[in-house]
Design an enzyme around this catalytic site. Structure first.
Site, mmCIF file in Angstrom:
data_model
loop_
_atom_site.group_PDB
_atom_site.id
_atom_site.type_symbol
_atom_site.label_atom_id
_atom_site.label_comp_id
_atom_site.label_asym_id
_atom_site.label_seq_id
_atom_site.Cartn_x
_atom_site.Cartn_y
_atom_site.Cartn_z
ATOM 1 N N ASP A 1 -35.042 6.291 -80.818
ATOM 2 C CA ASP A 1 -34.144 5.759 -79.818
ATOM 3 C C ASP A 1 -34.914 5.783 -78.494
ATOM 4 O OD1 ASP A 1 -31.587 5.468 -78.310
ATOM 5 O OD2 ASP A 1 -32.011 7.539 -77.815
HETATM 6 N N1 LIG Z 1 -21.335 3.160 -68.224
HETATM 7 C C1 LIG Z 1 -22.186 2.147 -68.128
HETATM 8 N N2 LIG Z 1 -22.566 1.724 -66.924
HETATM 9 C C2 LIG Z 1 -23.433 0.707 -66.808
HETATM 10 N N3 LIG Z 1 -23.958 0.042 -67.837
HETATM 11 C C3 LIG Z 1 -23.638 0.410 -69.062
HETATM 12 C C4 LIG Z 1 -22.731 1.478 -69.273
HETATM 13 N N4 LIG Z 1 -22.603 1.634 -70.621
HETATM 14 C C5 LIG Z 1 -23.382 0.711 -71.194
HETATM 15 N N5 LIG Z 1 -24.004 -0.045 -70.277
HETATM 16 C C6 LIG Z 1 -24.914 -1.188 -70.529
HETATM 17 O O1 LIG Z 1 -24.998 -1.426 -71.933
HETATM 18 C C7 LIG Z 1 -26.348 -1.303 -72.395
HETATM 19 C C8 LIG Z 1 -26.369 -0.707 -73.785
HETATM 20 O O2 LIG Z 1 -25.903 0.615 -73.776
HETATM 21 P P1 LIG Z 1 -26.150 1.626 -75.000
HETATM 22 O O3 LIG Z 1 -25.440 2.872 -74.671
HETATM 23 O O4 LIG Z 1 -25.786 0.931 -76.268
HETATM 24 O O5 LIG Z 1 -27.739 1.842 -75.064
HETATM 25 P P2 LIG Z 1 -28.748 2.588 -74.035
HETATM 26 O O6 LIG Z 1 -28.193 3.905 -73.686
HETATM 27 O O7 LIG Z 1 -29.092 1.680 -72.916
HETATM 28 O O8 LIG Z 1 -30.099 2.721 -74.880
HETATM 29 P P3 LIG Z 1 -30.507 3.598 -76.175
HETATM 30 O O9 LIG Z 1 -29.906 2.912 -77.339
HETATM 31 O O10 LIG Z 1 -32.008 3.521 -76.208
HETATM 32 O O11 LIG Z 1 -30.029 5.007 -75.978
HETATM 33 C C9 LIG Z 1 -27.029 -0.465 -71.348
HETATM 34 O O12 LIG Z 1 -28.410 -0.708 -71.310
HETATM 35 C C10 LIG Z 1 -26.324 -0.935 -70.073
HETATM 36 O O13 LIG Z 1 -26.882 -2.132 -69.631
#
Ligand SMILES: Nc1ncnc2c1ncn2[C@@H]1O[C@H](COP(=O)(O)OP(=O)(O)OP(=O)(O)O)[C@@H](O)[C@H]1O
Ligand SMILES: [Zn+2]
Length: 583
Positions: free
Chosen positions: A279
């Site tokens: 991840d």
């Molecule tokens: N609370 C939030 N505030 C702002 N953007 C968000 C939020 N939650 C999700 N996002 C957006 O959605 C995208 C995908 O989120 P997700 O949690 O699926 O993966 P990640 O944490 O970015 O990455 P990884 O899978 O590597 O942990 C993020 O990159 C962001 O752009």
């Protein structure tokens, strides 16, 4: 003769108990039969030796297995026995077992921490080796977690207990490892099932060897002796002990090094891993994201945009939310939480601030609402190419601003991946929910073979299954919260830095107590070594049994030689398995 009767009585009883209760012909019964036959034939000295050596080796085996199993207990001795607790403005020494959650205790320089807690006064560097296996001291200041048995450096710390002694991380590690040691791996179960058929077969063949020659008029004494020698030679003691002794030792050692492996089966699986899926956020990166750029679009000031963003994020659990809240509080912006908050999985979140519905999240979230971001795409992509995650803040009709957030790469990420390759991993893959450009920017710096971006938790799971079909067994490494389904689907699921999060401890097959990525190649190599030793042990036992059996039937060996060789091979196997107690 007395020795035979006394010694024989004990394991004879054990053998018969096994035969009756579990309807099983075990090793004890083989030995018992051999001793009886030898005795009946008047070979009392040989029978005595058999009983004596067998009993000794059984006792020694039980003792070493017990020692190996409790090696992990030595960690407990690192925890202090008493704690200096502050109650009603008085400082008193109490037994650590009497600490309650919420108690405030003091850790003086050089002392070890009594139980898990949060620093409420002071700062110091703490050696966390007992829990994480890493001896590089970690700075601890206000609000940070400290763990039982870790060793305080120069400063005095005042800590509020968050766990009782029986419930703290150290106790949980010990408990988990002991549970793991009791569980059985696949090959161990196979060997046990095999033993259930094998031992009766040995007895049957022994009977044939002893009786059949009578039909041909061959000297019966000679052939009955051969049958006895055969039964002892073929007894699978060493074979049966090969796997458990090695696994018990290995699991304990892993635990002391901050690798919580939840069962022998996972060590076995790890040795077969060919693909590592990682991840991005929190695993390859530090998980400490920071706001780097703010782009204003509708005439609102930076403070206004941050205040609105923070209003939404104050309700969110996402790591990105932390970055935005930090930036707002650094700017002295007061946050009034949004109402009707809802998170949109894998995209962002929404809520109502001052009666207006607002959204925060990925560009996809806004295009999904029907807004056109085409005039902004060039700027967004430029930021993403630097490895930044770009989130928008806006309503259904317009985007007020873009916030770029950067989570720095772990300094040891590139080296850890190179090491994984050297340990025989064919393919290293990044699986992330973040967008492709940011993912590629990070991937380029660490040398992964494949990048899959924009994935939902279900997509990650599907990718793991695909990778397994394509390249072989997959080890998935994640922060254990939103990666949970993928961790479960992988051949082996590994949670990073489990110290603290119960979710990670529970979902993964292996939990790394430290955040150090170098632990990943170590884990792979460790499992390969364990598996190597197991194979050596199995091969050795099989060879010894094979040689002895041929010699026995051929009439080349006497009973004492067979007994000795048999017990020696058993000791060699135990000693070899115990090699995993070190390192
Ligand atoms: N609370 C939030 N505030 C702002 N953007 C968000 C939020 N939650 C999700 N996002 C957006 O959605 C995208 C995908 O989120 P997700 O949690 O699926 O993966 P990640 O944490 O970015 O990455 P990884 O899978 O590597 O942990 C993020 O990159 C962001 O752009
Ligand atoms: Zn034996």
């Amino acid at each position: 003769m007395v020795a035979v009767l006394v010694g024989g009585y004990y394991f004879g009883r054990e053998a018969l108990e096994e035969l009756i209760k579990e309807q099983e012909i075990g090793i004890e019964l083989l030995m018992f039969t051999a001793a009886i036959v030898a005795g009946v034939m008047g070979q009392w000295a040989e029978a005595a030796m058999l009983v004596f050596l067998y009993s000794i080796s059984e006792a020694a085996e039980g003792y070493t297995a017990e020692r190996a199993r409790h090696a992990i207990r030595s960690l407990m001795e690192l925890a202090p026995k008493i704690a200096l607790v502050r109650r009603d403005n008085q400082e008193t020494n109490i037994l650590v077992e009497q600490l309650r959650v919420g108690d405030v205790f003091i850790v003086l320089p050089g002392e070890s921490v009594a139980t898990d807690g949060e620093v409420i006064e002071g700062h110091s560097s703490v050696n966390q080796a007992p829990v994480t296996g890493e001896s590089v001291p970690v700075e601890k200041t206000l609000g940070e977690k400290v763990f039982a048995a870790t060793i305080n450096g120069e400063g005095a710390l005042v800590v509020r207990a968050t766990k009782t002694f029986a419930d703290n991380t150290l106790s949980r590690i010990i408990h988990l490892v002991e549970e793991a040691q009791a569980s059985k791996g696949r090959s161990q179960r196979f060997i046990e099932r095999f033993g259930k058929i094998y031992s009766p077969a040995v007895l049957g063949v022994g009977l044939l060897i002893g009786l059949v020659p009578l039909l041909f008029g061959l000297p019966w004494e000679d052939w009955v002796t051969r049958a006895t020698v055969f039964i002892v030679s073929a007894a699978p003691c060493a074979l049966v002990i090969s796997i458990p002794i090695t696994l018990v030792a290995a699991l304990g050692t892993a635990g002391r090094n901050g690798l919580l492996i939840k069962g022998g089966v996972h060590l076995e699986n790890l040795a077969k891993v060919r693909v590592v899926a990682l991840d991005k956020t929190g695993t390859l990166t530090l998980g400490r994201p920071q706001v780097t750029d703010i782009v204003l679009l509708t005439g609102r000031t930076e403070r206004e945009v941050l205040a609105l963003a923070a209003a939404l994020e104050s309700r969110s659990q996402h790591p990105l939310a932390q970055a935005i809240l930090e930036r707002a509080s650094d700017g002295g912006i007061a946050v009034s939480p949004a109402v009707d908050f809802q998170s949109v999985t894998g995209a962002g979140a929404k809520g109502v601030v001052d009666g207006v519905e607002l959204f925060i999240g990925s560009p996809k979230l806004f295009t999904g609402l029907g807004l056109s971001l085409s005039p902004l795409m060039a700027r967004i992509e430029a930021l993403q190419r630097e490895g930044k995650t770009v989130v928008g803040l806006g309503s259904r009709v317009e985007v007020h601003g873009l916030i770029a957030i950067m989570d720095p790469l772990r300094p040891d990420a590139a080296q850890a991946i190179a090491e994984l390759k050297r340990a025989g991993i064919k393919r290293v893959v990044m699986l992330t929910g973040d967008n492709l450009l940011a993912a590629q920017a990070i991937a380029g710096q660490v040398g992964v073979d494949e990048v899959h971006a924009g994935l939902s938790p279900e997509d990650k799971t599907r990718k793991v299954v695909e990778l397994e079909a394509k390249y072989g067994k997959v080890m998935m490494v994640g922060d254990g919260v939103n990666d949970a389904p993928a961790l479960a689907a992988a051949h082996v699921g590994v949670a990073m830095g489990a110290a603290g999060t119960d979710v990670a401890l529970e979902t993964a097959d292996v939990a790394l107590m430290s955040d150090n990525l170098a632990r990943l190649p170590y884990l792979i190599r460790f499992s390969q070594r364990t598996w190597g030793i197991i194979q050596q042990n199995l091969a050795l036992s099989a060879i010894v049994i094979g040689t002895l059996v041929v010699g026995a039937v051929g009439g080349y060996f006497t009973l004492p030689i067979a007994v000795l060789a048999h017990e020696i091979s058993e000791f060699v196997v135990i000693a070899s398995g115990l090699r995993m107690l070190r390192t």
